[in-house]
Design an enzyme around this catalytic site. Structure first.
Site, PDB file in Angstrom:
ATOM      1  N   SER A  77       0.829  -1.200   0.000  1.00  0.00           N
ATOM      2  CA  SER A  77       0.000   0.000   0.000  1.00  0.00           C
ATOM      3  C   SER A  77       0.871   1.261   0.000  1.00  0.00           C
ATOM      4  O   SER A  77       1.762   1.402  -0.833  1.00  0.00           O
ATOM      5  CB  SER A  77      -0.951  -0.026   1.199  1.00  0.00           C
ATOM      6  OG  SER A  77      -1.918   0.986   1.109  1.00  0.00           O
ATOM      7  N   HIS A  99      -7.522  -5.470  -1.172  1.00  0.00           N
ATOM      8  CA  HIS A  99      -6.320  -4.680  -0.891  1.00  0.00           C
ATOM      9  C   HIS A  99      -5.474  -5.252   0.247  1.00  0.00           C
ATOM     10  O   HIS A  99      -4.242  -5.305   0.137  1.00  0.00           O
ATOM     11  CB  HIS A  99      -6.725  -3.237  -0.567  1.00  0.00           C
ATOM     12  CG  HIS A  99      -5.576  -2.298  -0.420  1.00  0.00           C
ATOM     13  ND1 HIS A  99      -4.687  -2.027  -1.433  1.00  0.00           N
ATOM     14  CD2 HIS A  99      -5.141  -1.573   0.649  1.00  0.00           C
ATOM     15  CE1 HIS A  99      -3.777  -1.170  -1.027  1.00  0.00           C
ATOM     16  NE2 HIS A  99      -4.028  -0.885   0.232  1.00  0.00           N
ATOM     17  N   ASP A 138      -8.627  -3.246  -6.722  1.00  0.00           N
ATOM     18  CA  ASP A 138      -8.607  -4.146  -5.565  1.00  0.00           C
ATOM     19  C   ASP A 138      -9.498  -3.658  -4.437  1.00  0.00           C
ATOM     20  O   ASP A 138      -9.294  -3.998  -3.281  1.00  0.00           O
ATOM     21  CB  ASP A 138      -7.177  -4.357  -5.067  1.00  0.00           C
ATOM     22  CG  ASP A 138      -6.572  -3.100  -4.443  1.00  0.00           C
ATOM     23  OD1 ASP A 138      -7.254  -2.052  -4.388  1.00  0.00           O
ATOM     24  OD2 ASP A 138      -5.412  -3.148  -3.995  1.00  0.00           O
TER      25      ASP A 138
END
Length: 721
Positions: free
Chosen positions: A278, A651, A598
């Site tokens: 991320s 994610h 995602d």
């Protein structure tokens, strides 16, 4: 002495019979005795009946008393009985569980789901793979734990207790105190006076976000199966609230990461494999420039530091070009889930059970986190689209993808777009009609020069401070009159509604596209986390992977409405959840336009740089570092026993994806991207990953604009890919 006669004597009390008695007297006495005996028998029978009656009466009274007591059975008694029953059953089941053979749970699971495949670590350990390259984990935003080192009296007794991550118990117990401690100073972007919150160190910093909710734990466990342990795994924990450069200023986090990598390389004799997740992808991009840059801004490692120490960078779910979702968060403290919850229960988030204005305090807190501004979309309209065109134009918004082994018709193939007029370039539109109108029919009034309504210090909104109070009615109306905002105008919008936040952000981040990367201004750290304004290291043997999920609806653009309120501290703009496309296949649901991704990061942001921007020798990648796009199509868990899924593309859940974990382990054990098979797209109906198609559309749009404007150097950077 005279002998007394038997039966004689007048003093005898017992009556006797004698031959001298007359017959009538002898016959009368037995009759009297019989009558007396009958009377005694009657009395005994009467006494017995009385006793039986008394017993019955006593039993009846007890029954009445029991019924009376039963009527007085309280709710507390019922609760105690229920809790006692549950505890008894629980302890009994726990006893059975501990008494059963160790193989029984797996036997039951196998009976329900069939034979479960070995985890990737076990599978590859059987193939003979061994730990080789040290591994560095770089967590993303919000996933790393934070603990208290110094605080105000309301946090007494919580020294070194987690305020972020774990149970979040302090949020429920003392919400206002918690918000105060989690917020940073609005002027410096560092700790407020009297407060010190620091990142948790070690692998436990981000293995679990909360109890039972894994982040890195599954990947760590699988790496351990082939021989990894803490000496060759390192969690580069940092305070994700701070700007990237301020993590070094306050905590020397970048220096610690550099020293740990050097130590791991020196002790193992192998380069490291870095795995950011991320926002950690942007943080590590900043770190690579910092490590090579000279002091005082950099770590002084020199131009070859990355080439000497890094084998591969495996970015997982990286928002390399930013997130539209963060725009909604900074603009109105919302995202799709919060907006829907707000529509279902109006007023709950505005003034909830804690008795304070939740969204206002959330905005106050998150706008103090400088890290969030690193996620604002980069590249402007060139990347994210204009008022009338965007790279994702025409996407099929039905996110149910058909697997290769399905027998259903292939009407939902990725890349075969059928959707109608969705202008994704309009990241914010005020009203559904303005989201669809052609730009020539929209009459916009520029808001940037408009004077705001209030010119005095904010006093009424001190506890839930937000800069909308300072805008007043004229400022709000000016924003509404502009109607639609693209990536370029979003920066102006945030500058207008949150000038203090953007003033801090402007000192640490940049969001454009560099025209000349040799310009000395790009040596400043504010450009280091923007892949469109910085060069990759001179490390031709290094490899970069973009690994992310696809097949999930991901937020891309929003329809807003004006939401007036009598409260002076209110947030005047809200996502219009009543705006809907009207069909199941529509891209517009609850005021949010979705594209492929995602669930958090659109494919455009996660994959474009590795698919095009860094591919080959470009001006952003002058040494020709090899790049690979690895897409993992989302598949939900087959059963509840599978947990969050071994094929998930979401994610965070993708960190437990078996295919992704296997790729990571193979690279850590020495494999190259070429040995993995190059680019990956497990949706076989497409020849190329989705990111490659989006990249082609961006190139095409730029070339069209260049031809229309009849200029030779409108987007020179595109010609250098």
């Amino acid at each position: 002495m005279a002998r007394r006669r038997r039966g004689g004597g007048g003093d005898s009390r017992k009556p006797t019979t004698s031959e001298h008695q007359s017959p009538p007297q002898a016959g009368k006495k037995p009759q009297q005795n019989r009558e007396k005996e009958k009377e005694k028998a009657k009395e005994k029978e009467k006494e017995k009946k009385t006793e039986d009656y008394n017993d019955a009466d006593h039993h009846g009274s007890n029954l009445k008393k029991f019924k009376r007591d039963k009527k007085n059975w309280s709710c507390i008694d019922s609760c105690c009985w229920f809790i006692g029953s549950v505890c008894s059953i629980w302890w009994f089941l726990l006893f059975l569980y501990n008494a059963m053979p160790a193989s029984f749970p797996q036997y039951v699971t196998t009976a329900i789901t069939g034979i479960v495949p070995d985890p990737p670590g076990v599978k590859l350990q059987k193939e003979g793979l061994k730990a080789k390259h040290p591994v560095v984990f770089v967590p993303g935003i919000v996933t790393g734990g934070l603990e208290l080192w110094e605080g105000h009296p309301c946090m007494d007794g919580l020294f070194r207790k987690r305020l972020w991550g774990g149970t979040f118990g302090e949020l429920y117990k003392r919400p206002l105190c918690w918000v105060e401690h989690m917020s940073l100073d609005n002027e410096t972007g560092l700790d407020p006076p009297g407060i010190r919150i620091r990142p948790v160190s070690g692998l436990v910093a981000a293995d679990y976000f909360a109890a039972g909710y894994f982040v890195w734990a599954v990947l760590i466990a699988n790496l351990a199966s082939i021989g990894y342990e803490e000496k060759n795994m390192y969690m580069a924990a940092y305070d994700w609230r701070l700007s990237f450069q301020n993590t070094e200023v306050r905590d020397q986090t970048l220096s610690r990461m550099k020293s740990n990598i050097e130590l791991m390389v020196a002790t193992s004799g192998e380069k490291v494999v870095v795995i950011p997740h991320s926002m950690g992808t942007l943080y590590f991009l900043h770190f690579m420039k910092w490590a090579e840059a000279p002091p005082p801004l950099g770590g002084g490692g020199g131009a070859k530091w990355c080439a000497k120490h890094i084998k591969a960078v495996m970015n997982i779910g990286g928002p390399l070009l930013g997130l539209p979702k963060i725009v909604a968060g900074l603009f109105s403290a919302e995202a799709k889930d919060i907006a829907v919850a707000r529509a279902v229960a109006p007023g709950v988030l505005d003034k909830d059970i804690f008795g304070f204005q939740t969204l206002q305090h959330a905005m106050r807190m998150t706008r103090s986190w400088d890290s969030t501004m690193s996620l604002i979309p980069k590249g402007g309209d060139t990347i994210w689209g204009t008022l009338d065109s965007a790279p994702e134009h025409g996407h099929d918004c039905n996110t149910l993808k058909v697997k290769p082994n399905d027998t259903q018709p292939s009407q939902n193939k990725k890349g075969n777009f059928h959707s109608s007029e969705v202008n994704y370039g309009r990241i914010i539109s005020f009203g559904k009609e303005f989201a669809a109108l052609h730009s020539s029919k929209i009459d916009r009034v520029d808001f940037k020069g408009t004077e705001k309504g209030y010119h005095f210090a904010n006093t009424t909104c001190r506890d839930a401070w937000n800069e909308y109070h300072d805008m007043g009615v004229p400022g709000v109306e000016a924003v509404l009159d502009y109607k639609v905002f693209t990536a370029n105008s979003i920066l102006d919008l945030l500058q207008y509604v949150a000038p203090r936040m953007m003033k801090r952000g402007g000192a640490h981040y940049s969001y454009g596209i560099a025209e000349n990367l040799n310009d000395k201004k790009y040596q400043h750290y504010k450009y280091w986390s923007n892949p469109l304004e910085t060069k990759l290291p001179n490390a031709p043997e290094m490899e970069i992977f973009s690994m992310y999920g696809v097949g999930l609806a991901t937020e891309r653009a929003y329809i807003y409405k004006f939401s007036p309120s009598a409260d002076q501290c209110y947030i005047p703009f809200q996502i219009d959840t009543s705006a809907d496309g009207g069909t199941q296949q529509s891209c517009l649901k609850s005021g949010v336009f979705s594209v492929d991704g995602d669930e958090t990061v659109p494919t455009l942001s996660a994959g474009f740089m590795c698919a095009k921007g860094w591919r080959g020798k470009t001006r952003f990648n002058p040494s020709g570092i090899k790049t690979y796009v690895r897409e993992y199509d989302h598949a939900p868990p087959a059963t509840l026993l599978e947990g969050r899924g071994t094929q998930s593309g979401a994610h965070v859940d993708i960190m437990g994806n078996f295919a992704l974990i296997e790729d990571v382990i193979r690279v850590a054990a020495g494999a190259s991207g070429k040995e993995l098979g190059g680019d990956r797209n497990d949706f076989e109906m497409n020849e190329k990953p989705v990111a490659c198609e989006i990249a082609q559309k961006i190139v095409y749009c730029c070339e069209e604009n260049e031809r229309k404007r009849k200029k030779q150097r409108v987007f020179v950077w595109m010609g250098l890919f």
